[in-house]
Design an enzyme around this catalytic site. Structure first.
Site, PDB file in Angstrom:
ATOM      1  N   GLU A 287      -7.428  -5.512   3.755  1.00  0.00           N
ATOM      2  CA  GLU A 287      -7.603  -6.706   2.902  1.00  0.00           C
ATOM      3  C   GLU A 287      -8.782  -6.562   1.944  1.00  0.00           C
ATOM      4  O   GLU A 287      -9.557  -7.479   1.725  1.00  0.00           O
ATOM      5  CB  GLU A 287      -7.761  -7.980   3.762  1.00  0.00           C
TER       6      GLU A 287
ATOM      7  N   GLY B  31       2.608  -2.880   8.475  1.00  0.00           N
ATOM      8  CA  GLY B  31       2.892  -3.170   9.876  1.00  0.00           C
ATOM      9  C   GLY B  31       4.324  -3.636  10.049  1.00  0.00           C
ATOM     10  O   GLY B  31       4.949  -4.125   9.102  1.00  0.00           O
TER      11      GLY B  31
ATOM     12  N   THR C 103       0.820  -1.215   0.000  1.00  0.00           N
ATOM     13  CA  THR C 103       0.000   0.000   0.000  1.00  0.00           C
ATOM     14  C   THR C 103       0.856   1.268   0.000  1.00  0.00           C
ATOM     15  O   THR C 103       1.874   1.330   0.666  1.00  0.00           O
ATOM     16  CB  THR C 103      -0.910  -0.014   1.245  1.00  0.00           C
TER      17      THR C 103
END
Lengths: 658, 658
Positions: free
Chosen positions: B421, B177, B138
């Site tokens: 997701e 993350g 992303t």
């Protein structure tokens, strides 16, 4: 420099943004005053909210106290007074991020519930901040049901004192703002006992902390209730009372007095109390509910014309996400609701002012209607706007989830409005009780208050719309809403009567109807909101495109409600499936129309960048730059001890051997 | 000692709680293994979440890293392996509060996308934690639409390297993350360029931090993106790449390779990639979505039998709030949904396993159906469960709003599942695309996958129910759901065709139908969920009252959906108003029936107090005591500098004169 994708949206506005702002403010002069307040507040660094999203609860509390103290000085400097025209804009300009809000409630409760002597004693002290007040009503085990409060105040004739106790853990006062850390005094609501007899709930002024060193007074245990979903700046507190003695004079005694010999005297009418709750419920709508929704719309809509994602047409550049029908369908109904409820709020304010004038003439006739409308609309508007803010948040995808978007804090704060000042379901049931009563009265030919006269006019006709354009006629959709409200009220009243006639006890029957009673109360409020919006539009000046765009929003508000709840209109055949398909068609058409004016419509709310405090919603639309700049300032970008302690030994394989 | 108001609820269970727990776990042996894992994790103080609600983002991150490191040791000690039966319970036992989750995604992406040589090189390093991986897909300006990613990887034949750049601020990697502070390596997705030609998105292993001292590598700018609504324990990060050179071997090359001379070679089938997204979407349902809803139901329902407020019957003590119909109507449908989607998840898992076996035989036929179902259900279940958690939170009034209730953190975390997701609206539109395609195929008599064969069987019959008990027949309500799904799909397909035939371009026509396409996709999933629940109940053993109570929940799930969306069933006259009134009557009756077993039904989820981490939801129901004890530990109950700095000068009137 303004992001060109945002700038282009402003060039095609179909109306004058400045004129619409003035309409929302209630006139150009009000706009001027508001902007002057905003300018004065925002140019003062003490009121900055710049680092808010990075602060701990302790830091937020400290900042709120600092701001509250500084505000006193500021008001003096600026010549602002509590009765002046600027006052109502101050809280909005601070985005509510300030302490001592309960101090004001403390003062109001003394003014309303205290004797002249008590007012003369306490109000000057409070005004000069020689004490800090709070308001201790809610208990750990008791919120809504005031009669259930367990705190006791026993009158001791020997010493002429009340002895206050929270006899069980569930009796502990819990939630009062400003009480956890700041307050020196509070108004405690307790069951009054004289000579062993209970006289019900009464208010008592209790000192809880020393005016010298702020230590807790004898018999007092108090502190902060800890972390909440929002309101980090407020020290919501707990309070235990153990044989706390206060003088007889500390019972607020405008309506009830305990004489030295223990005689209990009731005086005057307490109906005005009833009116106080109404006041609070109406007053919170604008600041605590509409403003957050308007901010959320501003952020999400500006972001949606700057964010480009995926392609609408092959070969072209990625499309602005607001060009997708699904995105319009998320955001534009929220925008319409913000306008609709703004006008509902005007309606309630006017009704309230009229009621207030009547009450001053000792005429309490309007109270039941006012209570029913303020309860119902408090519930409907907080619920609708909370859902709206959440939709705005989700509509911004991942970036909406960052605190830096401003949306999470708007959501977590507005959510509380569904709970405080009356839990919504209970409020709706109060409205429903009023509706059922009025429906019965109206059916029996008795007179009923103006807002419910329509319940008598039961028409069994069908929706007359013939094509999708007919659904842009306010008469058509207002009547449809009215029909549904009547049907739900009358069918629930019938169910209730049937149950009772079949032998079910009254309270059981009521309980078995409550899900449907809530539906009826919502339908009633929805109808009034639609009707009021349509009537407001009717009266607007036709100049500068204002009436036209407001008409579109009114149509959208009404049709969105029908599209989202088709069953209510189809149920008894009032509308046909073909008509509901026309509603859908008109509704979807409207989305594309309003989409063109979406940015000007949020610009008209006239929020400054500081008040939005959002990396996504700023006036210039420089979203990505701002997210990056802000993130770099986060305390999480400081060195973490986790590296030396855990990561380094792990990576260097020097952890004690696995 | 258990609160008697809670204890009494357990004495009247109509079924065996232990048997239901075993059913949910997939057998008593699974329950035993799960409990052993929970016991081992919860008895280890390193994994404690005791102070979680008081911690800052920095503290949460540090604790998560500590836990992740300690977990390695724990697994070794306990003999747990990643392939062992315990593994799936570890994450649940930790409530997801652990770092390095993206390290696992890093490893999986290498396993799936890497060549055998790359797997042999990197997987052992990652397994031994000689590096910490992340997954950088992303970007600040790009989420859903992968083709739009702007990061570039230019092949330099001279040096046999790729040169990576994030050429614009919107190209910056954002959200991954473990990347903000922990990771040393990441898989970067970038547009591959060879000799000036773009070959689209490919994955590259990039080192971002030194293995020696963790300093950023040359050309790398990286950090933490700052505060979010939840996930404080995760260091979601940003990453800027400026002429970062990596060897040719670092492009993951199972499917595509760049030869030394710059020749681009595509090999094997990429269809399996498609399958990876499906895997992730299905796998998150249980841990990230169902568990939070089950926890929220446990908390809210236990609290609702301990909390007494107001009186149902005059003269009696205050009533348990779960005895109010409106409270039942809030909570019990959420409980039914938790069970319904648990069984949907089983269905999806089974379908997935079957698909996986087929794929291993190189048969990719099931992929489109699997993709459509996993996308649709990911959206429908996350949306439904997020709304459910919010309802549970609000249903607990003020105390639900305290972080100590555990509900706010459940809500703010599950909310993210609607976004990550695959954004839900986009996923639903993918399901809708599949539906429309299958509907067209089925209408033309062509074969379609099993889950959509029903689309061909268009029946124009009417609902045959004659009284309210008929609506407790699964055949009746399943057919009603099927009818609505067919109607919405066929009518939207017709609208789409009409638009195209009237000259609207295909992509515009699609966009103009998307609001209705989303409705169709939801109706499809809802139908399958109802059908699957009914079929599951049918097969359950009749012993120990399990089938009976599950049947009630299935009925409630189905009728709640009808009650909440009556228009869908009334629209074309499939059901009459009288029939929808029967639905309402049966639905309200069911609430009172299930209410009796509400506590045993949440007990069966078998959450420990530690895993609930809630002052409202503990097994013993000592709500008020626990709220008070916890609040006292809050850092807001430490001395604040605000007193000396602001309050004292204010109260003592020693602020510089106003």
């Amino acid at each position: 420099s303004v992001n060109p994708d945002l700038a282009s949206e402003r060039q095609t506005a179909s109306f004058s943004v400045e004129k619409l702002t003035a309409l929302l403010d209630g006139g150009a002069e009000q706009t001027r005053i508001r902007r002057a307040v905003v300018e004065a507040i925002e140019s003062d660094p003490v009121f900055s909210r710049e680092n808010q999203y990075f602060q701990t609860q302790n830091e937020r509390y400290e900042a709120a106290v600092r701001k509250a103290v500084h505000l006193q000085k500021k008001m003096h400097e600026m010549g602002w007074t509590e009765n002046g025209p600027e006052y109502k804009y101050i809280y909005r300009a601070l985005s509510g991020d300030v302490a001592f809000l309960l101090h004001r409630v403390f003062m109001r409760s003394i003014s309303v519930l205290g004797s002249d002597k008590q007012i003369a004693t306490w109000i000057p002290l409070a005004t000069q901040h020689k004490l800090i007040g709070s308001y201790a009503q809610t208990e750990l085990g008791h919120g809504t049901y005031l009669q259930g409060l367990e705190t006791t105040a026993v009158f001791d004739t020997a010493t002429q004192e009340f002895i206050l106790n929270t006899p069980k853990i569930s009796a502990m006062k819990w939630w009062p703002g400003d009480m956890g850390r700041s307050a020196t005094h509070t108004v405690v609501f307790a069951q009054l006992y004289i000579h062993g007899k209970c006289y019900g709930i009464h208010p008592f002024i209790v000192q809880i902390r020393s005016l010298q060193d702020h230590s807790l007074c004898p018999g007092i245990t108090a502190g902060d209730i800890g972390p909440k979903m929002n309101f980090e700046h407020i020290d919501n507190g707990y309070l235990l009372l153990k044989n706390v003695r206060i003088p007889r004079e500390n019972m607020l005694s405008k309506f009830c007095e305990v004489r030295p010999d223990g005689t209990y005297v009731r005086q005057g009418s307490q109906k005005i109390n009833y009116f106080t709750m109404t006041t609070v419920r109406i007053s919170l709508i604008s600041d605590e509910v509409l403003t957050p929704l308007m901010k959320a719309c501003t952020i999400a809509i500006r972001y949606s014309v700057v964010r480009r994602q995926s392609k609408l047409k092959p070969g072209e550049q990625e499309a602005k996400i607001l060009d997708y029908q699904t995105q319009q369908e998320k955001l534009l109904p929220q925008l319409a609701a913000a306008y609709a409820f703004h006008f509902t709020n005007d309606y309630l304010q006017e009704l309230f002012n009229r009621g207030y004038r009547e009450i001053q003439k000792k005429n309490f006739d309007m109270l039941p209607e006012l209570h029913a409308l303020s309860s119902g609309f408090k519930a409907v508007i907080t619920q609708h706007c909370t859902a709206g803010v959440e939709i705005c948040l989700r509509a911004c995808g991942g970036h909406g989830y960052s605190l830096l978007s401003g949306l999470p804090s708007l959501y977590t704060k507005i959510l509380a409005s569904c709970i405080y000042e009356g839990e919504n379901t209970i409020l709706l049931l109060q409205t429903a009780r009023f509706l059922i009563k009025c429906f019965m009265a109206a059916s029996a030919g008795q007179p009923v208050p103006p807002s419910v006269t329509y319940l008598a006019a039961v028409k069994h006709r069908k929706c007359p719309a013939k094509n999708k354009l007919d659904f842009l006629s306010p008469d058509i959709y207002t009547e449809a809403y009215q029909h549904v409200a009547v049907r739900l009220t009358s069918s629930t009243a019938a169910k209730l009567q049937d149950l009772i006639q079949s032998g079910v006890k009254k309270h059981d029957a009521w309980n078995q109807c409550t899900v449907q009673l809530v539906q009826a109360a919502k339908a009633h409020c929805h109808y009034i909101a639609v009707k009021n919006f349509a009537e407001t539009v009717e009266k607007l000046e036709t100049k500068a495109g204002i009436q036209k765009i407001m008409k579109h929003l009114c149509d959208l508000f009404a049709l969105h409600g029908m599209f989202s709840n088709t069953g209510a209109f189809l149920h008894d055949g009032y509308a046909s499936a073909a008509q509901m398909d026309m509603v859908t068609a008109s509704y979807l058409d409207l989305l594309a129309v309003i989409r063109k004016d979406a940015v000007p419509l949020v610009d008209a709310f006239d929020f400054t960048d500081q008040s939005l405090n959002s990396a996504l919603g700023s006036y210039d639309g420089q979203v990505y730059q701002r997210l990056y700049e802000w993130a770099q300032k986060s305390p999480t970008n400081q060195m973490s001890p986790a590296y030396e302690r855990y990561l380094k030994p792990l990576l260097h394989n020097t952890l004690s051997k696995l």
